[in-house]
Design a protein around this motif. Structure first.
Motif, PDB file in Angstrom:
ATOM      1  N   HIS A   3     -49.291 -35.828 -60.908  1.00 54.11           N
ATOM      2  CA  HIS A   3     -49.186 -37.003 -62.114  1.00 54.11           C
ATOM      3  C   HIS A   3     -49.137 -36.339 -63.529  1.00 54.11           C
ATOM      4  O   HIS A   3     -49.743 -35.531 -63.705  1.00 54.11           O
ATOM      5  N   THR A   4     -48.156 -36.972 -64.126  1.00 48.20           N
ATOM      6  CA  THR A   4     -48.272 -36.847 -65.699  1.00 48.20           C
ATOM      7  C   THR A   4     -47.910 -38.066 -66.386  1.00 48.20           C
ATOM      8  O   THR A   4     -47.428 -39.067 -65.655  1.00 48.20           O
ATOM      9  N   THR A   5     -48.283 -38.089 -67.656  1.00 45.64           N
ATOM     10  CA  THR A   5     -47.754 -39.457 -68.261  1.00 45.64           C
ATOM     11  C   THR A   5     -46.759 -38.859 -69.715  1.00 45.64           C
ATOM     12  O   THR A   5     -47.137 -37.727 -70.267  1.00 45.64           O
ATOM     13  N   THR A   6     -45.822 -39.790 -70.011  1.00 45.24           N
ATOM     14  CA  THR A   6     -44.756 -39.302 -70.882  1.00 45.24           C
ATOM     15  C   THR A   6     -45.047 -40.667 -71.817  1.00 45.24           C
ATOM     16  O   THR A   6     -45.051 -42.051 -71.247  1.00 45.24           O
ATOM     17  N   SER A   7     -44.585 -40.454 -73.054  1.00 48.63           N
ATOM     18  CA  SER A   7     -44.434 -41.528 -73.913  1.00 48.63           C
ATOM     19  C   SER A   7     -43.117 -41.773 -74.518  1.00 48.63           C
ATOM     20  O   SER A   7     -42.229 -40.697 -74.704  1.00 48.63           O
ATOM     21  N   GLY A   8     -42.742 -43.084 -74.847  1.00 52.92           N
ATOM     22  CA  GLY A   8     -41.522 -43.198 -75.276  1.00 52.92           C
ATOM     23  C   GLY A   8     -41.377 -44.576 -76.114  1.00 52.92           C
ATOM     24  O   GLY A   8     -42.489 -45.080 -76.406  1.00 52.92           O
ATOM     25  N   THR A   9     -40.392 -45.533 -75.539  1.00 50.88           N
ATOM     26  CA  THR A   9     -40.038 -46.808 -75.716  1.00 50.88           C
ATOM     27  C   THR A   9     -39.549 -47.584 -74.552  1.00 50.88           C
ATOM     28  O   THR A   9     -38.797 -47.051 -73.699  1.00 50.88           O
ATOM     29  N   PHE A  10     -39.785 -48.834 -74.754  1.00 51.48           N
ATOM     30  CA  PHE A  10     -39.276 -50.062 -73.623  1.00 51.48           C
ATOM     31  C   PHE A  10     -38.617 -50.771 -74.752  1.00 51.48           C
ATOM     32  O   PHE A  10     -38.883 -51.349 -75.431  1.00 51.48           O
ATOM     33  N   SER A  11     -37.364 -51.049 -74.212  1.00 46.55           N
ATOM     34  CA  SER A  11     -36.210 -52.131 -75.279  1.00 46.55           C
ATOM     35  C   SER A  11     -35.520 -53.086 -74.151  1.00 46.55           C
ATOM     36  O   SER A  11     -35.124 -52.618 -73.328  1.00 46.55           O
ATOM     37  N   LEU A  12     -36.031 -54.583 -74.405  1.00 45.85           N
ATOM     38  CA  LEU A  12     -35.034 -55.589 -73.852  1.00 45.85           C
ATOM     39  C   LEU A  12     -35.283 -56.640 -74.586  1.00 45.85           C
ATOM     40  O   LEU A  12     -36.150 -56.997 -75.091  1.00 45.85           O
ATOM     41  N   ASP A  13     -34.075 -57.547 -74.432  1.00 42.03           N
ATOM     42  CA  ASP A  13     -34.118 -58.808 -75.080  1.00 42.03           C
ATOM     43  C   ASP A  13     -34.120 -58.377 -76.673  1.00 42.03           C
ATOM     44  O   ASP A  13     -34.767 -59.392 -77.405  1.00 42.03           O
ATOM     45  N   GLY A  14     -33.556 -57.715 -77.266  1.00 46.10           N
ATOM     46  CA  GLY A  14     -33.697 -57.110 -78.844  1.00 46.10           C
ATOM     47  C   GLY A  14     -35.060 -56.692 -79.140  1.00 46.10           C
ATOM     48  O   GLY A  14     -35.179 -56.807 -80.654  1.00 46.10           O
ATOM     49  N   GLN A  15     -35.958 -56.409 -78.469  1.00 45.90           N
ATOM     50  CA  GLN A  15     -37.207 -55.991 -78.974  1.00 45.90           C
ATOM     51  C   GLN A  15     -37.496 -54.641 -78.200  1.00 45.90           C
ATOM     52  O   GLN A  15     -37.022 -54.356 -77.192  1.00 45.90           O
ATOM     53  N   THR A  16     -38.241 -53.847 -79.237  1.00 43.50           N
ATOM     54  CA  THR A  16     -38.788 -52.521 -78.822  1.00 43.50           C
ATOM     55  C   THR A  16     -40.089 -52.060 -78.934  1.00 43.50           C
ATOM     56  O   THR A  16     -40.506 -52.610 -79.915  1.00 43.50           O
ATOM     57  N   THR A  57     -37.884 -28.291 -54.179  1.00 43.94           N
ATOM     58  CA  THR A  57     -36.956 -29.044 -54.110  1.00 43.94           C
ATOM     59  C   THR A  57     -36.996 -30.404 -54.319  1.00 43.94           C
ATOM     60  O   THR A  57     -38.036 -30.898 -53.456  1.00 43.94           O
ATOM     61  N   VAL A  58     -36.381 -31.020 -55.211  1.00 49.70           N
ATOM     62  CA  VAL A  58     -36.524 -32.438 -55.417  1.00 49.70           C
ATOM     63  C   VAL A  58     -35.610 -33.180 -54.529  1.00 49.70           C
ATOM     64  O   VAL A  58     -34.359 -32.889 -54.635  1.00 49.70           O
ATOM     65  N   ARG A  59     -36.163 -33.973 -53.557  1.00 46.16           N
ATOM     66  CA  ARG A  59     -35.352 -34.568 -52.433  1.00 46.16           C
ATOM     67  C   ARG A  59     -34.513 -35.858 -53.121  1.00 46.16           C
ATOM     68  O   ARG A  59     -33.434 -36.182 -52.813  1.00 46.16           O
ATOM     69  N   ALA A  60     -35.204 -36.775 -54.007  1.00 51.10           N
ATOM     70  CA  ALA A  60     -34.719 -37.630 -54.648  1.00 51.10           C
ATOM     71  C   ALA A  60     -35.458 -38.071 -55.738  1.00 51.10           C
ATOM     72  O   ALA A  60     -36.517 -37.706 -55.990  1.00 51.10           O
ATOM     73  N   VAL A  61     -34.814 -38.773 -56.855  1.00 48.97           N
ATOM     74  CA  VAL A  61     -35.482 -39.680 -57.902  1.00 48.97           C
ATOM     75  C   VAL A  61     -35.598 -40.881 -57.522  1.00 48.97           C
ATOM     76  O   VAL A  61     -34.500 -41.690 -57.450  1.00 48.97           O
ATOM     77  N   LEU A  62     -36.653 -41.607 -57.159  1.00 47.54           N
ATOM     78  CA  LEU A  62     -36.724 -42.923 -56.701  1.00 47.54           C
ATOM     79  C   LEU A  62     -37.156 -43.786 -57.893  1.00 47.54           C
ATOM     80  O   LEU A  62     -38.161 -43.543 -58.595  1.00 47.54           O
ATOM     81  N   CYS A  63     -36.343 -44.708 -58.102  1.00 48.93           N
ATOM     82  CA  CYS A  63     -36.553 -45.768 -59.425  1.00 48.93           C
ATOM     83  C   CYS A  63     -37.456 -47.115 -58.860  1.00 48.93           C
ATOM     84  O   CYS A  63     -36.709 -47.635 -58.056  1.00 48.93           O
ATOM     85  N   THR A  64     -38.403 -47.206 -59.313  1.00 48.48           N
ATOM     86  CA  THR A  64     -39.045 -48.402 -59.011  1.00 48.48           C
ATOM     87  C   THR A  64     -38.663 -49.819 -59.447  1.00 48.48           C
ATOM     88  O   THR A  64     -38.324 -50.748 -58.788  1.00 48.48           O
ATOM     89  N   HIS A  65     -37.770 -49.344 -60.500  1.00 47.72           N
ATOM     90  CA  HIS A  65     -37.077 -50.697 -61.123  1.00 47.72           C
ATOM     91  C   HIS A  65     -36.076 -50.067 -62.287  1.00 47.72           C
ATOM     92  O   HIS A  65     -36.439 -48.785 -62.469  1.00 47.72           O
ATOM     93  N   ALA A  66     -35.380 -50.785 -62.849  1.00 55.85           N
ATOM     94  CA  ALA A  66     -34.381 -50.020 -63.924  1.00 55.85           C
ATOM     95  C   ALA A  66     -34.564 -50.665 -65.337  1.00 55.85           C
ATOM     96  O   ALA A  66     -33.683 -50.148 -66.003  1.00 55.85           O
ATOM     97  N   HIS A  67     -35.743 -50.979 -65.805  1.00 49.58           N
ATOM     98  CA  HIS A  67     -36.060 -51.101 -67.064  1.00 49.58           C
ATOM     99  C   HIS A  67     -35.836 -49.602 -67.829  1.00 49.58           C
ATOM    100  O   HIS A  67     -36.174 -48.717 -67.089  1.00 49.58           O
ATOM    101  N   ASP A  68     -35.359 -49.374 -69.165  1.00 48.37           N
ATOM    102  CA  ASP A  68     -35.037 -48.367 -69.724  1.00 48.37           C
ATOM    103  C   ASP A  68     -36.143 -47.341 -69.544  1.00 48.37           C
ATOM    104  O   ASP A  68     -35.874 -46.092 -69.831  1.00 48.37           O
TER     105      ASP A  68
END
Length: 209
Positions: free
Chosen positions: A7-20, A56-67
């Motif tokens: 596990h690790t934690t990364t920081s950034g932004t989430f943007s949707l509906d014109g807000q970030t 070896t990374v077998r896949a990048v699994l996306c729980t959903h597609a928010h940015d």
């Protein structure tokens, strides 16, 4: 070589509906010393590659597609030579971030992704996003819930493509039946257990959060 969860934690932004918003995202890596999968690729390719190491990374699994969950998925996939997999119902959100790059494959309800001697069963849990999924490993006693379920309640449903009734139905029907000692590893914040969620679920539904 026993399977484990890194596990690790990364920081950034989430943007949707014109807000970030500023956000901190959990990144989960499941596998053994030889191979692994990455669950979500939010902000920082280098941090994820450091967690993966020389496996070896077998896949990048996306729980959903928010940015904030897929922003660096294509870059990570190219760096480690792995496919990006996403439930097709979330393509409308994926295209907001990556209009010129499709995922490499689909995650479908009931599908089992095998890695490091354990299976991750895909549970389609719409509500926070139409194609949101959780990934349950009975062998590890863990379910990775993305933004469907947190220690403090269901994921947010106040934005486009989300619905509170749908997310509570997903949690009730797909997650609460799991063994009560199943660890809940979410996309943000602290972990909890299915047993703890059951204790508070009706209260959460009653107050609409």
């Amino acid at each position: 070589m026993a399977a484990r969860i890194d596990h690790t934690t990364t920081s950034g932004t989430f943007s949707l509906d014109g807000q970030t918003f500023d956000v901190d995202n959990n990144v989960w890596v499941v596998g053994d010393d030889a191979e692994c999968v990455v669950i979500d690729a939010p902000h920082d390719v280098d941090a994820i590659r450091e967690l993966v190491g020389d496996r070896t990374v077998r896949a990048v699994l996306c729980t959903h597609a928010h940015d904030d969950h897929v922003r660096v998925a294509p870059e990570l996939a190219a760096a480690v030579g792995a496919p990006v997999l996403l439930h097709p119902d979330d393509m409308v959100l994926w295209r907001l971030t990556h209009p010129d790059r499709e995922p490499d494959g689909e995650l479908t309800d009931g599908q089992v992704v095998q890695v490091g001697g354990v299976g991750l069963r895909v549970l389609h849990t719409p509500g926070h996003a139409p194609g949101a999924v959780c990934l349950h490993s009975p062998e590890l006693g863990v379910v990775f819930t993305g933004d469907t379920l947190f220690a403090g309640g269901p994921g947010a449903t106040g934005r486009s493509y989300s619905d509170f009734g749908t997310i509570t139905e997903s949690i009730r029907d797909r997650l609460l039946p799991l063994p009560e000692d199943t660890e809940v590893r979410p996309g943000h914040g602290e972990s909890t257990t299915i047993g703890a969620v059951r204790t508070h679920f009706d209260e959460w539904v009653a107050r609409g959060c």
